[in-house]
Scaffold this motif. Structure first.
Motif, PDB file in Angstrom:
ATOM      1  N   GLU A 365      -4.902   0.273  -7.992  1.00 34.23           N
ATOM      2  CA  GLU A 365      -5.060   1.663  -8.415  1.00 34.23           C
ATOM      3  C   GLU A 365      -4.035   2.536  -7.693  1.00 34.23           C
ATOM      4  O   GLU A 365      -3.442   2.114  -6.694  1.00 34.23           O
ATOM      5  N   PRO A 366      -3.796   3.766  -8.183  1.00 36.93           N
ATOM      6  CA  PRO A 366      -2.839   4.649  -7.523  1.00 36.93           C
ATOM      7  C   PRO A 366      -3.146   4.876  -6.043  1.00 36.93           C
ATOM      8  O   PRO A 366      -4.306   5.054  -5.652  1.00 36.93           O
ATOM      9  N   VAL A 367      -2.102   4.865  -5.237  1.00 34.74           N
ATOM     10  CA  VAL A 367      -2.241   5.002  -3.783  1.00 34.74           C
ATOM     11  C   VAL A 367      -2.660   6.412  -3.406  1.00 34.74           C
ATOM     12  O   VAL A 367      -2.098   7.396  -3.903  1.00 34.74           O
ATOM     13  N   THR A 368      -3.631   6.516  -2.475  1.00 41.96           N
ATOM     14  CA  THR A 368      -4.069   7.817  -1.965  1.00 41.96           C
ATOM     15  C   THR A 368      -3.997   7.885  -0.442  1.00 41.96           C
ATOM     16  O   THR A 368      -4.657   8.724   0.167  1.00 41.96           O
ATOM     17  N   GLY A 369      -3.195   7.029   0.167  1.00 38.07           N
ATOM     18  CA  GLY A 369      -3.015   7.096   1.609  1.00 38.07           C
ATOM     19  C   GLY A 369      -2.671   5.737   2.190  1.00 38.07           C
ATOM     20  O   GLY A 369      -3.063   4.697   1.639  1.00 38.07           O
ATOM     21  N   LEU A 370      -1.906   5.761   3.290  1.00 28.25           N
ATOM     22  CA  LEU A 370      -1.508   4.550   4.009  1.00 28.25           C
ATOM     23  C   LEU A 370      -1.818   4.735   5.486  1.00 28.25           C
ATOM     24  O   LEU A 370      -1.432   5.747   6.077  1.00 28.25           O
ATOM     25  N   VAL A 371      -2.479   3.753   6.091  1.00 25.08           N
ATOM     26  CA  VAL A 371      -2.824   3.817   7.515  1.00 25.08           C
ATOM     27  C   VAL A 371      -2.688   2.420   8.104  1.00 25.08           C
ATOM     28  O   VAL A 371      -3.245   1.455   7.558  1.00 25.08           O
ATOM     29  N   LEU A 372      -1.987   2.310   9.232  1.00 19.06           N
ATOM     30  CA  LEU A 372      -1.854   1.038   9.935  1.00 19.06           C
ATOM     31  C   LEU A 372      -2.975   0.878  10.955  1.00 19.06           C
ATOM     32  O   LEU A 372      -3.376   1.842  11.619  1.00 19.06           O
ATOM     33  N   SER A 373      -3.464  -0.341  11.100  1.00 16.15           N
ATOM     34  CA  SER A 373      -4.478  -0.632  12.112  1.00 16.15           C
ATOM     35  C   SER A 373      -3.862  -0.515  13.506  1.00 16.15           C
ATOM     36  O   SER A 373      -2.636  -0.579  13.667  1.00 16.15           O
ATOM     37  N   PRO A 374      -4.671  -0.333  14.553  1.00 16.25           N
ATOM     38  CA  PRO A 374      -4.123  -0.177  15.905  1.00 16.25           C
ATOM     39  C   PRO A 374      -3.265  -1.346  16.362  1.00 16.25           C
ATOM     40  O   PRO A 374      -2.289  -1.145  17.091  1.00 16.25           O
ATOM     41  N   ASP A 375      -3.615  -2.559  15.934  1.00 16.16           N
ATOM     42  CA  ASP A 375      -2.830  -3.714  16.344  1.00 16.16           C
ATOM     43  C   ASP A 375      -1.691  -4.039  15.379  1.00 16.16           C
ATOM     44  O   ASP A 375      -0.955  -5.008  15.577  1.00 16.16           O
ATOM     45  N   GLY A 376      -1.540  -3.240  14.317  1.00 20.60           N
ATOM     46  CA  GLY A 376      -0.454  -3.441  13.374  1.00 20.60           C
ATOM     47  C   GLY A 376      -0.626  -4.618  12.444  1.00 20.60           C
ATOM     48  O   GLY A 376       0.296  -4.959  11.690  1.00 20.60           O
ATOM     49  N   LYS A 377      -1.792  -5.242  12.418  1.00 18.39           N
ATOM     50  CA  LYS A 377      -1.990  -6.438  11.600  1.00 18.39           C
ATOM     51  C   LYS A 377      -2.558  -6.137  10.215  1.00 18.39           C
ATOM     52  O   LYS A 377      -2.671  -7.030   9.380  1.00 18.39           O
ATOM     53  N   ARG A 378      -2.947  -4.893   9.974  1.00 23.69           N
ATOM     54  CA  ARG A 378      -3.511  -4.524   8.685  1.00 23.69           C
ATOM     55  C   ARG A 378      -2.943  -3.176   8.237  1.00 23.69           C
ATOM     56  O   ARG A 378      -2.848  -2.240   9.039  1.00 23.69           O
ATOM     57  N   LEU A 379      -2.560  -3.096   6.972  1.00 24.27           N
ATOM     58  CA  LEU A 379      -2.174  -1.832   6.365  1.00 24.27           C
ATOM     59  C   LEU A 379      -3.275  -1.439   5.396  1.00 24.27           C
ATOM     60  O   LEU A 379      -3.518  -2.132   4.397  1.00 24.27           O
ATOM     61  N   TYR A 380      -3.952  -0.337   5.705  1.00 21.43           N
ATOM     62  CA  TYR A 380      -4.994   0.167   4.815  1.00 21.43           C
ATOM     63  C   TYR A 380      -4.350   1.006   3.719  1.00 21.43           C
ATOM     64  O   TYR A 380      -3.503   1.861   3.992  1.00 21.43           O
ATOM     65  N   VAL A 381      -4.773   0.763   2.482  1.00 24.87           N
ATOM     66  CA  VAL A 381      -4.244   1.481   1.335  1.00 24.87           C
ATOM     67  C   VAL A 381      -5.402   2.163   0.621  1.00 24.87           C
ATOM     68  O   VAL A 381      -6.291   1.492   0.067  1.00 24.87           O
ATOM     69  N   GLY A 382      -5.439   3.503   0.672  1.00 20.35           N
ATOM     70  CA  GLY A 382      -6.409   4.235  -0.122  1.00 20.35           C
ATOM     71  C   GLY A 382      -6.018   4.163  -1.585  1.00 20.35           C
ATOM     72  O   GLY A 382      -4.841   4.253  -1.922  1.00 20.35           O
TER      73      GLY A 382
END
Length: 416
Positions: A365-382
């Motif tokens: 679905e269309p992206v509504t935000g990008l956030v990296l986890s503190p350890d850099g191992k996960r990229l959260y995609v809204g």
């Protein structure tokens, strides 16, 4: 190509649905013990007319609120007769402070960089919503968890933005003319004298009368530096704009986009001009992210495919790159090695050593935000109604959870 997406605000709060939810709407959480998908990290999100916290299997929905810059707390309000109840929510635990009563009706708008002070106004106007209605007087309340600290009646049309580093002043946008505003300037209110005044220049010189910058464009996004001493705000659509340095020198100005750099400790401001074609296309297509160490600030225009790297020490554009353009609302996140850009249903990873694309992948679905986890191992995609998390190197989806009513993913929660 990046597909078009349009984010709209709804007027009715849609409570977070799903099993295992804990919903907080101006009252104590109500929990459902049924199993639910658990997020690896706590996230701060924007919902329909509310802020939200996604923490493990729990979901908190908090209307009439504002978050600290680091996502560690949310300050909330609720009507209490003719007055306002005011309290703080710890996003790591969901625990709340004792409620204090503020005289009159107030909405929280801005939080100090250290998360201790909150500026509240009597209406919903804030620095992110654009032009306010005309008014001749602006009441502002400054409070903390113990109650009222300062009460201001500012002559003119003002919107709180943030506090000075020592918490002795409040930065505001002053809209001009007050009764029918069409432009604004950044000023600082001395909380002891309650008087607004100009900032200083980068070399700490006083700004001469008539030389304060007045802006007419769109304030697209603000980013606080990791050391909490500098606020960077991206402005677009500024044809014919003159910075203070132009007004003082008499040089003509024609900046279509720039990054307004506000030093919260020393109270000076400086604008870093962005090269063409920044500011020519829609403001929503622009996005900004800062490196974890704070030395590099990245600005992207997804419409033209232009990316700029700014040195925050030199306050100059160090280099630019051109990638495939597209359309839609832009989003950005960065670590020390990669810059992630999102728009439409495409996420792009750029290698920062060469400032060039390293990988593209599609999401559902269309992206509504990008956030990296503190350890850099996960990229959260809204996304529309959901949050997914991915391997930042490959884009492989590692997990996904439904979040009905999601407007945007704002950042990490519980990190203070």
């Amino acid at each position: 190509m990046m597909a078009t997406t349009r984010i709209s605000r709804r007027t009715v709060l849609a409570l977070l649905a799903g099993t295992g939810a804990a919903t907080l709407v101006g009252c104590d959480p109500v929990r459902n013990t049924a199993p639910a998908v658990s997020l690896p990290d706590a996230l701060l999100v924007e919902l329909d007319d509310a802020l939200g916290v996604l923490r493990g299997p729990d979901r908190l929905s908090i209307p009439r609120s504002v978050a600290t810059a680091d996502g560690s707390a949310i300050y909330a309000t609720a009507p209490d007769g003719a007055d306002t109840a005011f309290w703080r929510v710890d996003t790591a635990t969901g625990h709340t402070s004792d409620r204090v009563r503020l005289p009159g009706r107030w909405l929280p708008q801005a939080v100090s960089a250290n998360g201790a002070l909150v500026a509240l106004t009597s209406d919903a106007a804030n620095a992110a919503l654009g032009r306010p209605d005309g008014r001749d007087v602006t009441p502002v309340l400054v409070a903390d968890v113990t109650g009222v600290r300062h009460q201001l009646e500012l002559r003119g049309n003002f919107v709180p933005e943030t506090f000075t580093g020592d918490q002795a002043g409040l930065f505001v946008l002053e809209w001009l003319p007050a009764a029918a505003p069409d432009r604004y300037r950044v000023r600082v209110v001395d909380l002891a004298t309650k008087a607004p005044g100009p900032l200083t220049t980068r070399d700490k010189a006083a700004i001469p009368p008539g030389a304060e910058e007045e802006m007419r464009g769109d304030g697209r996004q603000a980013v606080l530096a990791p050391d909490r001493q500098t606020l960077y705000t991206l402005y677009t659509h500024q044809p014919g704009h003159q910075h203070t340095r132009d007004l003082v020198s008499g040089r003509p100005g024609n900046a279509h986009a720039f990054v307004h750099t506000l030093n919260l400790t020393e109270r000076w401001a400086y604008c870093v001009d962005l090269p063409h074609p920044f500011g020519e296309a829609s403001a929503s297509g622009h996005a900004m992210a800062i490196s974890p160490q704070g030395g590099r600030l990245f600005v992207s225009d997804v419409t033209s495919g232009t990316v700029a790297e700014i040195s925050t020490e030199e306050l100059t554009v160090r280099r630019t790159a051109i990638v495939a353009g597209g359309s839609g609302t832009g989003h950005a996140a960065a670590d020390s090695e990669s810059l992630f850009l999102g728009a439409g249903t495409v996420v792009r990873r750029m290698d920062l050593q060469q400032l060039r694309p390293a990988a593209d992948w599609s999401v559902r679905e269309p992206v509504t935000g990008l956030v990296l986890s503190p350890d850099g191992k996960r990229l959260y995609v809204g996304q529309t109604g959901a949050v997914s998390w991915h391997d930042p190197a490959t884009g492989n989806e590692l997990g996904r959870v439904a979040v009905p009513g999601l407007v945007a993913v704002r950042g990490l929660a519980g990190r203070g």
